[in-house]
Design a protein around this motif. Structure first.
Motif, PDB file in Angstrom:
ATOM      1  N   ILE A 310       0.854  -1.195   0.000  1.00 51.02           N
ATOM      2  CA  ILE A 310       0.000   0.000   0.000  1.00 51.02           C
ATOM      3  C   ILE A 310       0.884   1.237   0.000  1.00 51.02           C
ATOM      4  CG2 ILE A 310      -1.815   1.254   1.205  1.00 51.02           C
ATOM      5  CD1 ILE A 310      -2.743  -1.352   2.404  1.00 51.02           C
ATOM      6  N   SER A 311       0.595   2.154  -0.898  1.00 55.16           N
ATOM      7  CA  SER A 311       1.355   3.398  -1.005  1.00 55.16           C
ATOM      8  C   SER A 311       0.398   4.533  -1.346  1.00 55.16           C
ATOM      9  CB  SER A 311       2.461   3.265  -2.055  1.00 55.16           C
ATOM     10  OG  SER A 311       1.901   2.991  -3.326  1.00 55.16           O
ATOM     11  N   ARG A 312       0.926   5.741  -1.405  1.00 53.86           N
ATOM     12  CA  ARG A 312       0.146   6.921  -1.769  1.00 53.86           C
ATOM     13  C   ARG A 312       0.638   7.453  -3.105  1.00 53.86           C
ATOM     14  NH1 ARG A 312      -2.473   9.425   2.669  1.00 53.86           N
ATOM     15  NH2 ARG A 312      -3.222  10.970   1.148  1.00 53.86           N
ATOM     16  N   SER A 313      -0.301   7.766  -3.988  1.00 54.96           N
ATOM     17  CA  SER A 313       0.067   8.343  -5.270  1.00 54.96           C
ATOM     18  C   SER A 313       0.289   9.843  -5.126  1.00 54.96           C
ATOM     19  CB  SER A 313      -1.028   8.058  -6.293  1.00 54.96           C
ATOM     20  OG  SER A 313      -2.239   8.701  -5.917  1.00 54.96           O
ATOM     21  N   LYS A 314       0.774  10.462  -6.202  1.00 55.69           N
ATOM     22  CA  LYS A 314       1.011  11.902  -6.169  1.00 55.69           C
ATOM     23  C   LYS A 314      -0.284  12.683  -5.991  1.00 55.69           C
ATOM     24  CE  LYS A 314       5.151  11.685  -9.065  1.00 55.69           C
ATOM     25  NZ  LYS A 314       5.778  12.146 -10.334  1.00 55.69           N
ATOM     26  N   GLU A 315      -1.397  12.092  -6.449  1.00 51.46           N
ATOM     27  CA  GLU A 315      -2.688  12.757  -6.293  1.00 51.46           C
ATOM     28  C   GLU A 315      -3.275  12.585  -4.897  1.00 51.46           C
ATOM     29  OE1 GLU A 315      -1.950  10.624  -8.632  1.00 51.46           O
ATOM     30  OE2 GLU A 315      -1.659  11.949 -10.374  1.00 51.46           O
ATOM     31  N   GLY A 316      -2.603  11.821  -4.040  1.00 46.62           N
ATOM     32  CA  GLY A 316      -3.099  11.613  -2.687  1.00 46.62           C
ATOM     33  C   GLY A 316      -3.972  10.391  -2.524  1.00 46.62           C
ATOM     34  N   LYS A 317      -4.139   9.587  -3.593  1.00 45.14           N
ATOM     35  CA  LYS A 317      -4.957   8.386  -3.497  1.00 45.14           C
ATOM     36  C   LYS A 317      -4.117   7.221  -2.978  1.00 45.14           C
ATOM     37  CE  LYS A 317      -8.183   9.544  -7.222  1.00 45.14           C
ATOM     38  NZ  LYS A 317      -8.778   9.086  -8.513  1.00 45.14           N
TER      39      LYS A 317
END
Length: 373
Positions: A310-317
């Motif tokens: 699980i990680s966070r994308s640049k868009e915050g998703k």
């Protein structure tokens, strides 16, 4: 080349042997058969006919309804033929010019069968028509309509029940191919990973396990399938899981755990099967379902931990990387749970003495594949 072919054949035979010996397969089917069942007990399947039909395979369900419709059309066709014959409507009976027919244009067995099929399916071509001159014909058409409606309702109910069966929802719940044992919160823990492939939640999800093994009692009694409860939890608890993303579940190996006396060099010599259950209610259909899988000692890797997914994308998703779902890496782990608490510094050493490697279990789970990070 011959050695490679021989190795694949041996791996296939080992995999088949493991699949035969385990009670629950990796996909949740129970590997068990019943013998010497009394005829009186088998009659109970006919009493509970609804469940019996729902559990039938599709080919048998379709065959049964094909035979049911065809047989009902033929039986009522014979009855319509008998009514026409009793009234003298058939062609070979040479009805008079002013003869009053029970059913018009029913002159032989084939036309009687066609009228029966048209009546039960509500086709109504308008060629063969019942008349009000025969009370028996009126009674028969009412009876056929009611029986035909019952068959139709039963068929639709069975098909809808089979389509919406909770087992289909369980197909979108997946477990990791292997389990791992590594330290967590000053304890050794057995960990597994589970994921919901749909975005809709499983409401009220609960997970638990059963350790199945053969136990010899002091009095000489042998219990073939002795069951021991195995509690799993996440950091937020063990009940009502928030199952919106893949979860790593762990079982604490303490003194009450059946894994407490096992060690890294004795684990694969044990004979047991760890069956893991996940119960929940589908948010979309509100139907309860259960997902099952199992792990044998060869599928439990001591001294490894799952890679984060699980990680966070640049868009915050939030983003879930399923390519790492079953991948593991070696971590410093004690050789046994007793060693972790009673031998100073024992937990600081890696089991294999290898760091910075990434492992992914293969199909036969005998030897992991390694790629350098």
């Amino acid at each position: 080349m011959m050695f490679g072919i021989r190795k694949r054949i041996q791996d296939h035979l080992v995999e088949r042997r493991i699949r035969r010996t385990r009670l629950v397969t990796k996909y949740g089917q129970c590997n068990i058969e019943f013998g010497n069942v009394k005829c009186g007990n088998q009659f109970a399947f006919l009493v509970d006919f609804w469940t019996t039909f729902v559990e039938f395979r599709w080919r048998f369900v379709l065959f049964f309804f094909t035979v049911s419709f065809t047989l009902s059309w033929f039986i009522f066709g014979l009855l319509w033929f008998w009514i026409a014959r009793s009234n003298g409507d058939l062609t070979w009976q040479n009805p008079s010019k002013g003869h009053k027919y029970c059913v018009e244009n029913v002159s032989d067995l084939i036309t009687a069968f066609l009228f029966s099929m048209e009546t039960q399916t509500s086709i109504g071509y308008g060629i063969r028509v019942i008349t009000p001159h025969c009370s028996g014909a009126v009674t028969l058409i009412i009876t056929q309509f009611l029986i035909g409606s019952i068959i139709n309702c039963f068929m639709c109910g069975i098909i809808l029940a089979k389509i919406s069966i909770p087992k289909k929802r369980a197909k979108t719940i997946t477990f990791s191919q292997t389990a791992v044992i590594c330290p967590k919160k000053d304890f050794l823990c057995l960990m597994i990973r589970v994921a919901n492939l749909r975005k809709t939640l499983m409401i009220g999800s609960q997970i638990y396990g059963k350790l199945l093994r053969t136990t010899n009692k002091p009095n000489g009694e042998t219990i073939i399938m002795d069951q021991v409860n195995i509690e799993f939890m996440v950091d937020a608890g063990k009940d009502n899981l928030f199952f919106v993303c893949p979860l790593t579940l762990y079982h604490v190996i303490d003194k009450a755990s059946p894994f407490f006396e096992m060690a890294v060099d004795t684990l694969h010599k044990q004979e047991f099967e760890l069956v893991v259950f996940l119960d929940g209610t589908a948010e979309t259909t509100s139907s309860a379902c259960q997902v099952r899988t199992s792990f044998i000692p060869q599928e439990i890797m001591w001294g490894y931990s799952f890679l984060p997914i699980i990680s966070r994308s640049k868009e915050g998703k939030y983003r879930v990387n399923f390519s790492n779902f079953s991948k593991v890496v070696p971590v410093a782990t004690a050789h046994c749970s007793y060693c972790l608490h009673n031998m100073k510094g024992h937990h600081l050493h890696s089991i294999n003495g290898i760091d910075n490697w990434e492992f992914e279990a293969n199909d036969n789970l005998e030897q992991p594949n390694m790629t350098k990070l």
